[in-house]
Design a protein around this motif. Structure first.
Motif, PDB file in Angstrom:
ATOM      1  N   THR A 116      23.724 -10.195  41.618  1.00  0.00           N
ATOM      2  CA  THR A 116      25.135 -10.254  41.270  1.00  0.00           C
ATOM      3  C   THR A 116      25.770  -8.913  41.592  1.00  0.00           C
ATOM      4  OG1 THR A 116      26.719 -10.812  39.506  1.00  0.00           O
ATOM      5  CG2 THR A 116      24.750  -9.591  38.831  1.00  0.00           C
ATOM      6  N   GLN A 117      26.933  -8.938  42.224  1.00  0.00           N
ATOM      7  CA  GLN A 117      27.573  -7.710  42.709  1.00  0.00           C
ATOM      8  C   GLN A 117      28.295  -7.003  41.558  1.00  0.00           C
ATOM      9  OE1 GLN A 117      27.766  -6.260  45.970  1.00  0.00           O
ATOM     10  NE2 GLN A 117      28.711  -4.570  44.827  1.00  0.00           N
ATOM     11  N   VAL A 118      28.051  -5.718  41.445  1.00  0.00           N
ATOM     12  CA  VAL A 118      28.793  -4.856  40.519  1.00  0.00           C
ATOM     13  C   VAL A 118      29.496  -3.797  41.348  1.00  0.00           C
ATOM     14  CG1 VAL A 118      28.610  -3.161  38.661  1.00  0.00           C
ATOM     15  CG2 VAL A 118      27.244  -5.257  38.579  1.00  0.00           C
ATOM     16  N   THR A 119      30.799  -3.712  41.197  1.00  0.00           N
ATOM     17  CA  THR A 119      31.590  -2.719  41.920  1.00  0.00           C
ATOM     18  C   THR A 119      32.286  -1.830  40.906  1.00  0.00           C
ATOM     19  OG1 THR A 119      31.935  -4.265  43.747  1.00  0.00           O
ATOM     20  CG2 THR A 119      33.414  -2.364  43.606  1.00  0.00           C
ATOM     21  N   VAL A 120      32.027  -0.532  41.000  1.00  0.00           N
ATOM     22  CA  VAL A 120      32.627   0.435  40.084  1.00  0.00           C
ATOM     23  C   VAL A 120      33.627   1.258  40.881  1.00  0.00           C
ATOM     24  CG1 VAL A 120      32.206   2.268  38.423  1.00  0.00           C
ATOM     25  CG2 VAL A 120      30.465   0.491  38.799  1.00  0.00           C
ATOM     26  N   ALA A 121      34.874   1.161  40.479  1.00  0.00           N
ATOM     27  CA  ALA A 121      35.940   1.861  41.188  1.00  0.00           C
ATOM     28  C   ALA A 121      36.234   3.190  40.506  1.00  0.00           C
ATOM     29  CB  ALA A 121      37.189   1.001  41.211  1.00  0.00           C
ATOM     30  N   SER A 122      36.346   4.226  41.311  1.00  0.00           N
ATOM     31  CA  SER A 122      36.626   5.556  40.739  1.00  0.00           C
ATOM     32  C   SER A 122      38.118   5.771  40.572  1.00  0.00           C
ATOM     33  CB  SER A 122      36.035   6.642  41.626  1.00  0.00           C
ATOM     34  OG  SER A 122      36.533   6.512  42.939  1.00  0.00           O
TER      35      SER A 122
END
Length: 122
Positions: A116-122
């Motif tokens: 499952t994709q986890v994307t953490v945006a800064s």
């Protein structure tokens, strides 16, 4: 052959939290070890956390200690990964895995979910 299905991924701001779930198609055996790994683009698969299916303390990668918590719901054949204080470098596909050795090496695991994709945006 146990099948694993992860869910709960998505996009989150840096510093935020997310909980991943992993559903097993059948109850893992008493000797099973459940683990989470992650793989970022262009990088090798990396160990995150593991726990024995029938109890005992969890083991974490140093990079996630104090921020991530792995847990189980044995009656429901579920594994979870609660992630907090997420960092943008933790953007990756997160995988659930089942093996029979208390190991952080991905080669020790026999069954894998699709991730499952986890994307953490800064």
């Amino acid at each position: 052959q146990v099948r694993l299905v992860e869910s709960g991924g998505g996009s989150v701001q840096a510093g935020g939290s997310l909980r991943l779930s992993c559903a097993a198609s059948e109850r893992p055996t008493s000797k099973a070890v459940m683990a989470w790994f992650r793989q970022a683009p262009g990088k090798e698969r990396e160990f995150v956390a593991l726990v024995r299916w029938h109890g005992g303390s969890a083991f974490y990668a140093d990079s996630v200690k104090g921020r991530f918590t792995v847990s189980r719901n044995n009656p429901e054949n579920m594994l979870y990964l609660q992630m907090s204080s997420l960092k943008d470098e933790e953007t990756a596909v997160y995988y659930c895995a089942v093996g029979f050795q208390y190991e952080s090496n991905c080669r020790a695991y026999d069954y894998w979910g699709q991730g499952t994709q986890v994307t953490v945006a800064s």
